[in-house]
Scaffold this active site. Structure first.
Site, PDB file in Angstrom:
ATOM      1  CG  LEU A 176      29.007 -17.703  58.159  1.00 32.36           C
ATOM      2  CD1 LEU A 176      28.486 -17.818  56.733  1.00 32.36           C
ATOM      3  CD2 LEU A 176      30.210 -16.747  58.206  1.00 32.36           C
ATOM      4  N   GLY A 177      26.629 -17.302  62.415  1.00 34.20           N
ATOM      5  CA  GLY A 177      25.736 -16.663  63.390  1.00 34.20           C
ATOM      6  C   GLY A 177      24.364 -16.263  62.871  1.00 34.20           C
ATOM      7  N   GLY A 178      23.928 -16.881  61.777  1.00 33.91           N
ATOM      8  CA  GLY A 178      22.657 -16.472  61.167  1.00 33.91           C
ATOM      9  C   GLY A 178      21.459 -16.510  62.119  1.00 33.91           C
ATOM     10  CG  ASP A 230      27.456 -16.189  68.653  1.00 36.10           C
ATOM     11  OD1 ASP A 230      28.315 -15.921  69.511  1.00 36.10           O
ATOM     12  OD2 ASP A 230      27.644 -16.993  67.722  1.00 36.10           O
ATOM     13  CE  LYS A 239      29.420 -15.959  64.785  1.00 36.23           C
ATOM     14  NZ  LYS A 239      30.331 -17.096  64.748  1.00 36.23           N
ATOM     15  N   PRO A 265      24.506 -19.043  55.033  1.00 40.51           N
ATOM     16  CG  PRO A 265      26.408 -19.823  53.925  1.00 40.51           C
ATOM     17  CD  PRO A 265      25.759 -18.563  54.429  1.00 40.51           C
ATOM     18  CB  VAL A 266      21.562 -23.115  57.942  1.00 40.54           C
ATOM     19  CG1 VAL A 266      21.040 -23.656  59.264  1.00 40.54           C
ATOM     20  CG2 VAL A 266      20.561 -22.143  57.337  1.00 40.54           C
ATOM     21  CB  ALA A 324      27.726 -21.941  57.867  1.00 38.84           C
TER      22      ALA A 324
HETATM   23  P1  ATP Z   1      25.715 -21.672  66.313  1.00 40.18           P
HETATM   24  O1  ATP Z   1      27.155 -21.444  66.570  1.00 40.18           O
HETATM   25  O2  ATP Z   1      24.795 -20.970  67.266  1.00 40.18           O
HETATM   26  O3  ATP Z   1      25.346 -23.101  66.037  1.00 40.18           O
HETATM   27  P2  ATP Z   1      25.820 -21.059  63.504  1.00 40.18           P
HETATM   28  O4  ATP Z   1      26.143 -19.718  62.984  1.00 40.18           O
HETATM   29  O5  ATP Z   1      26.836 -22.112  63.282  1.00 40.18           O
HETATM   30  O6  ATP Z   1      25.433 -20.851  64.989  1.00 40.18           O
HETATM   31  P3  ATP Z   1      23.039 -20.977  62.648  1.00 40.18           P
HETATM   32  O7  ATP Z   1      22.904 -20.727  61.192  1.00 40.18           O
HETATM   33  O8  ATP Z   1      22.709 -19.900  63.571  1.00 40.18           O
HETATM   34  O9  ATP Z   1      24.500 -21.569  62.889  1.00 40.18           O
HETATM   35  O10 ATP Z   1      22.200 -22.303  62.971  1.00 40.18           O
HETATM   36  C1  ATP Z   1      22.383 -23.080  64.104  1.00 40.18           C
HETATM   37  C2  ATP Z   1      21.187 -24.014  64.281  1.00 40.18           C
HETATM   38  O11 ATP Z   1      20.065 -23.234  64.676  1.00 40.18           O
HETATM   39  C3  ATP Z   1      20.785 -24.737  63.017  1.00 40.18           C
HETATM   40  O12 ATP Z   1      20.882 -26.116  63.262  1.00 40.18           O
HETATM   41  C4  ATP Z   1      19.364 -24.316  62.729  1.00 40.18           C
HETATM   42  O13 ATP Z   1      18.539 -25.415  62.421  1.00 40.18           O
HETATM   43  C5  ATP Z   1      18.881 -23.656  64.012  1.00 40.18           C
HETATM   44  N1  ATP Z   1      18.063 -22.413  63.805  1.00 40.18           N
HETATM   45  C6  ATP Z   1      17.040 -21.997  64.559  1.00 40.18           C
HETATM   46  N2  ATP Z   1      16.552 -20.817  64.112  1.00 40.18           N
HETATM   47  C7  ATP Z   1      17.285 -20.464  63.060  1.00 40.18           C
HETATM   48  C8  ATP Z   1      17.264 -19.342  62.183  1.00 40.18           C
HETATM   49  N3  ATP Z   1      16.367 -18.345  62.310  1.00 40.18           N
HETATM   50  N4  ATP Z   1      18.188 -19.305  61.221  1.00 40.18           N
HETATM   51  C9  ATP Z   1      19.106 -20.300  61.092  1.00 40.18           C
HETATM   52  N5  ATP Z   1      19.154 -21.378  61.878  1.00 40.18           N
HETATM   53  C10 ATP Z   1      18.258 -21.482  62.865  1.00 40.18           C
END
Ligand code: ATP
Length: 305
Positions: free
Chosen positions: A98-100, A135, A10, A93-94, A96
């Site tokens: 993007l809500g992965g 999210d 997202k 990307p983790v 980042a």
């Molecule tokens: P948020 O705003 O919730 O932090 P985000 O989109 O910025 O979300 P995500 O990629 O969801 O970031 O990762 C957030 C944290 O969740 C990371 O530090 C990661 O180590 C942890 N995490 C736990 N499970 C997962 C997963 N299945 N995929 C990605 N990250 C994960």
């Protein structure tokens, strides 16, 4: 039985933080959008325990993985005896913005309900989703949506369609918790009036706002620009390269630009590649497309051995 299911990312068209809540979370108002950038969850029903495998170095295994937590929650809620082996193929990307992780958790709930043959009503989906993260409920809806409360109370909005969306990020993570701490230190000043004006008209007319008005601010942009000048330059560069609007997704560091024609979008992608940034050219995914693609994967007999 085994299924391979896409897990979409997202972006946030806008994100306002309105203040701290008694439960320790922040009250937010955000407009979320599913986009065509996916991880893949390869989920196999087993008679053993729950295993979550992911080769990405920044994605934790075991209980810290949101997918693992989703699987356990569903198993306990439904008294399931079967297990699952879940492989996450990471392309989003983790950490980042993007809500992965949240997307993976939502898709894990839907896929495991299918493989374990348990009925999961919409209300139950939402309840489990809220328990997993702010999210997650959005990824049980998809398309363009308003998120209020912790961001977990989601409502459909008229769908925004952007066919030329360039995403870029410099490759370092930004912790959402850090970003909220910075906001709290400075005293949060939410300003929702611009958002209300843009979306009030859109909702009344049943049409999305024009793309040129779609980005109406992100509460984290100021602190992120200050702390990471390269991101400030990235946002400015995206605009110079011809984006109609640019924005920061979540608390960053992913930035996005909406383009009206293909050539400048391609040039932007190349420009960020030259800087050594991760980048992707993508598009929005409507609620209907979201569910068509999820449903097709969830009922794909071909992927069942
Ligand atoms: P948020 O705003 O919730 O932090 P985000 O989109 O910025 O979300 P995500 O990629 O969801 O970031 O990762 C957030 C944290 O969740 C990371 O530090 C990661 O180590 C942890 N995490 C736990 N499970 C997962 C997963 N299945 N995929 C990605 N990250 C994960």
């Amino acid at each position: 039985m085994r299924l391979r299911v896409p897990s979409f990312a997202k972006i946030n068209w806008m994100l306002e933080v309105l203040g701290a809540r008694p439960d320790g979370y922040h009250e937010v108002r955000t407009v979320l959008q599913t986009i065509d950038l996916t991880d893949v969850l390869d989920v196999e029903r087993t008679e053993g325990e729950i295993e979550v495998l992911c080769a990405h170095p920044d994605v934790p295994g075991g209980e810290a993985n949101l997918v693992f937590r989703a699987a356990h929650l569903l198993r306990r809620a439904k008294g399931v005896k079967a297990g699952a082996r879940i492989r996450i193929e990471k392309r989003i990307p983790v950490a980042a913005g993007l809500g992965g992780g949240s997307s993976n958790a939502a898709v894990a709930l839907l896929t495991l309900a299918r493989l374990w043959e348990v009925a999961l009503e919409v209300g139950e989906q939402l309840e489990l989703g809220c328990a997993l993260g702010s999210d997650v409920p959005f990824f049980l809806l998809g398309g363009t949506a308003l998120g209020i409360g912790r961001g977990d109370e989601v409502y459909p909005l008229p769908e925004v369609r952007a066919d030329l969306l360039v995403l870029a990020n410099p490759g370092f993570p930004i912790s959402t918790a850090w970003a909220y701490r910075q906001l709290t230190k400075r005293g949060i000043v939410g300003n929702i009036s611009v958002c209300s004006r843009v979306w009030y008209r859109a909702v009344r007319e049943g049409e999305p706002p024009p793309l040129s008005e779609i980005v109406v601010g992100n509460a984290f942009e100021g602190i992120v620009r200050e702390r990471h000048p390269e991101l400030a330059r990235g946002l400015d560069r995206m605009r110079e390269l011809g984006a109609v609007v640019v924005g920061l997704s979540g608390s960053g560091p992913t930035i996005f630009g909406v383009f009206e024609s293909e050539d400048p979008a391609i040039r932007a992608e190349v420009a960020f590649a030259t800087l050594g940034w991760w980048r992707a050219r993508t598009q929005t995914v409507s609620r209907r497309q979201y569910w068509e693609r999820l449903s097709a994967a969830l009922s794909d007999e071909a992927s069942r051995p």
